[in-house]
Design a protein around this motif. Structure first.
Motif, PDB file in Angstrom:
ATOM      1  N   VAL A 100      -4.798  14.360   2.344  1.00 10.48           N
ATOM      2  CA  VAL A 100      -5.142  14.987   1.055  1.00 10.48           C
ATOM      3  C   VAL A 100      -4.601  16.412   1.018  1.00 10.48           C
ATOM      4  O   VAL A 100      -4.037  16.848   0.002  1.00 10.48           O
ATOM      5  CB  VAL A 100      -6.669  14.958   0.811  1.00 10.48           C
ATOM      6  CG1 VAL A 100      -7.060  15.820  -0.375  1.00 10.48           C
ATOM      7  CG2 VAL A 100      -7.155  13.520   0.635  1.00 10.48           C
ATOM      8  N   TYR A 101      -4.740  17.143   2.118  1.00 10.87           N
ATOM      9  CA  TYR A 101      -4.191  18.508   2.197  1.00 10.87           C
ATOM     10  C   TYR A 101      -2.678  18.490   1.959  1.00 10.87           C
ATOM     11  O   TYR A 101      -2.150  19.280   1.175  1.00 10.87           O
ATOM     12  CB  TYR A 101      -4.476  19.135   3.575  1.00 10.87           C
ATOM     13  CG  TYR A 101      -5.785  19.857   3.674  1.00 10.87           C
ATOM     14  CD1 TYR A 101      -5.854  21.229   3.498  1.00 10.87           C
ATOM     15  CD2 TYR A 101      -6.965  19.175   3.946  1.00 10.87           C
ATOM     16  CE1 TYR A 101      -7.066  21.903   3.601  1.00 10.87           C
ATOM     17  CE2 TYR A 101      -8.174  19.834   4.048  1.00 10.87           C
ATOM     18  CZ  TYR A 101      -8.220  21.197   3.881  1.00 10.87           C
ATOM     19  OH  TYR A 101      -9.405  21.857   3.982  1.00 10.87           O
ATOM     20  N   HIS A 102      -1.990  17.596   2.672  1.00 17.71           N
ATOM     21  CA  HIS A 102      -0.529  17.538   2.535  1.00 17.71           C
ATOM     22  C   HIS A 102      -0.112  17.155   1.114  1.00 17.71           C
ATOM     23  O   HIS A 102       0.830  17.737   0.554  1.00 17.71           O
ATOM     24  CB  HIS A 102       0.076  16.569   3.554  1.00 17.71           C
ATOM     25  CG  HIS A 102      -0.013  17.066   4.962  1.00 17.71           C
ATOM     26  ND1 HIS A 102       0.568  18.228   5.386  1.00 17.71           N
ATOM     27  CD2 HIS A 102      -0.644  16.542   6.057  1.00 17.71           C
ATOM     28  CE1 HIS A 102       0.321  18.429   6.670  1.00 17.71           C
ATOM     29  NE2 HIS A 102      -0.433  17.412   7.096  1.00 17.71           N
ATOM     30  N   LYS A 103      -0.811  16.217   0.538  1.00 17.29           N
ATOM     31  CA  LYS A 103      -0.494  15.790  -0.834  1.00 17.29           C
ATOM     32  C   LYS A 103      -0.760  16.941  -1.804  1.00 17.29           C
ATOM     33  O   LYS A 103       0.049  17.209  -2.702  1.00 17.29           O
ATOM     34  CB  LYS A 103      -1.326  14.557  -1.208  1.00 17.29           C
ATOM     35  CG  LYS A 103      -0.933  13.926  -2.512  1.00 17.29           C
ATOM     36  CD  LYS A 103       0.474  13.382  -2.384  1.00 17.29           C
ATOM     37  CE  LYS A 103       0.816  12.498  -3.567  1.00 17.29           C
ATOM     38  NZ  LYS A 103       2.209  12.075  -3.537  1.00 17.29           N
ATOM     39  N   ALA A 104      -1.882  17.636  -1.625  1.00 15.36           N
ATOM     40  CA  ALA A 104      -2.194  18.777  -2.491  1.00 15.36           C
ATOM     41  C   ALA A 104      -1.145  19.868  -2.335  1.00 15.36           C
ATOM     42  O   ALA A 104      -0.692  20.454  -3.342  1.00 15.36           O
ATOM     43  CB  ALA A 104      -3.582  19.325  -2.163  1.00 15.36           C
ATOM     44  N   ASP A 105      -0.707  20.152  -1.092  1.00 19.13           N
ATOM     45  CA  ASP A 105       0.339  21.159  -0.876  1.00 19.13           C
ATOM     46  C   ASP A 105       1.645  20.746  -1.548  1.00 19.13           C
ATOM     47  O   ASP A 105       2.341  21.569  -2.147  1.00 19.13           O
ATOM     48  CB  ASP A 105       0.569  21.393   0.620  1.00 19.13           C
ATOM     49  CG  ASP A 105      -0.533  22.220   1.267  1.00 19.13           C
ATOM     50  OD1 ASP A 105      -1.313  22.870   0.521  1.00 19.13           O
ATOM     51  OD2 ASP A 105      -0.615  22.214   2.513  1.00 19.13           O
ATOM     52  N   GLU A 106       1.960  19.460  -1.448  1.00 16.41           N
ATOM     53  CA  GLU A 106       3.193  18.965  -2.090  1.00 16.41           C
ATOM     54  C   GLU A 106       3.112  19.149  -3.605  1.00 16.41           C
ATOM     55  O   GLU A 106       4.048  19.641  -4.243  1.00 16.41           O
ATOM     56  CB  GLU A 106       3.386  17.489  -1.734  1.00 16.41           C
ATOM     57  CG  GLU A 106       4.599  16.845  -2.361  1.00 16.41           C
ATOM     58  CD  GLU A 106       4.659  15.346  -2.085  1.00 16.41           C
ATOM     59  OE1 GLU A 106       5.149  14.624  -2.972  1.00 16.41           O
ATOM     60  OE2 GLU A 106       4.213  14.915  -1.005  1.00 16.41           O
ATOM     61  N   LEU A 107       1.989  18.798  -4.187  1.00 11.04           N
ATOM     62  CA  LEU A 107       1.819  18.946  -5.635  1.00 11.04           C
ATOM     63  C   LEU A 107       1.807  20.422  -6.036  1.00 11.04           C
ATOM     64  O   LEU A 107       2.361  20.798  -7.078  1.00 11.04           O
ATOM     65  CB  LEU A 107       0.537  18.253  -6.093  1.00 11.04           C
ATOM     66  CG  LEU A 107       0.527  16.718  -5.951  1.00 11.04           C
ATOM     67  CD1 LEU A 107      -0.846  16.168  -6.300  1.00 11.04           C
ATOM     68  CD2 LEU A 107       1.605  16.076  -6.804  1.00 11.04           C
ATOM     69  N   LEU A 108       1.219  21.270  -5.213  1.00  7.01           N
ATOM     70  CA  LEU A 108       1.211  22.706  -5.503  1.00  7.01           C
ATOM     71  C   LEU A 108       2.632  23.274  -5.450  1.00  7.01           C
ATOM     72  O   LEU A 108       2.992  24.138  -6.264  1.00  7.01           O
ATOM     73  CB  LEU A 108       0.295  23.451  -4.526  1.00  7.01           C
ATOM     74  CG  LEU A 108      -1.212  23.249  -4.737  1.00  7.01           C
ATOM     75  CD1 LEU A 108      -1.993  23.821  -3.559  1.00  7.01           C
ATOM     76  CD2 LEU A 108      -1.668  23.877  -6.048  1.00  7.01           C
TER      77      LEU A 108
END
Length: 187
Positions: A126-134
């Motif tokens: 979830v962290y990695h996905k959120a960072d990618e989207l950010l």
């Protein structure tokens, strides 16, 4: 552990009752001494030699009884109930029983820790996905409008990162990592 606790409890109870019994008998001897002293005073007042002699005998008997019971109390309170070898065996038995129970709990704990690791991996995703989207939002959609441009035209930017302190990932990374619990369980 239950059997060990019962055995220890029995030993402690036996010594408790022996001590209690001796204390009661000693108190009786102390009361008898007080009565004999009172009888001695009465015999002196009326000059009754037989009563005086009896009171003196009772005082002597009571004093020696008190001394005897006190010695027995001191001995019971200071003398071990088991030999050093028996004590060492008892300690070993307690530790073995505790180790067995801890091993059972460790197996259950290892399963829970494995579940926690799995959840931490999901949380990390979830962290990695959120960072990618950010990153997409910052660089592709917003075009990083707030960045600084150096005099030579170089763009200076700071990536926005997803931050959350209370997550399974953080609990696992900061509370578990460095702890060898799971590694010890899998060895």
């Amino acid at each position: 552990m239950k059997k060990l606790k019962q055995n220890l409890s029995i030993k402690r109870t036996v010594i408790y009752w022996k001590l209690r019994s001796l204390k009661i008998i000693k108190k009786k001897a102390e009361r008898a001494l007080k009565i004999a002293n009172d009888e001695l005073i009465k015999a002196e007042e009326i000059a009754d030699l037989v009563a005086y002699d009896k009171a003196k005998g009772d005082i002597w008997t009571s004093q020696h009884a008190i001394e005897l019971y006190q010695k027995q109390l001191d001995k019971l309170e200071s003398t071990p109930l088991v030999t050093k070898d028996d004590y060492n065996q008892l300690v070993s038995d307690i530790e073995k029983a505790a180790d067995k129970l801890q091993d059972e709990l460790n197996i259950k704990g290892a399963k829970l820790m494995a579940e926690l690791k799995s959840l931490a991996d999901e949380s990390n995703a979830v962290y990695h996905k959120a960072d990618e989207l950010l990153r997409i939002a910052q660089y592709d959609v917003y075009k990083d409008a707030d960045c600084l441009v150096a005099s030579n035209g170089t763009r200076i930017t700071r990536a926005v990162e997803y931050k959350r302190n209370n997550s399974v990932r953080n609990v696992y990374n900061f509370k578990y990592l460095g702890n060898t619990f799971l590694d010890d369980m899998n060895a």
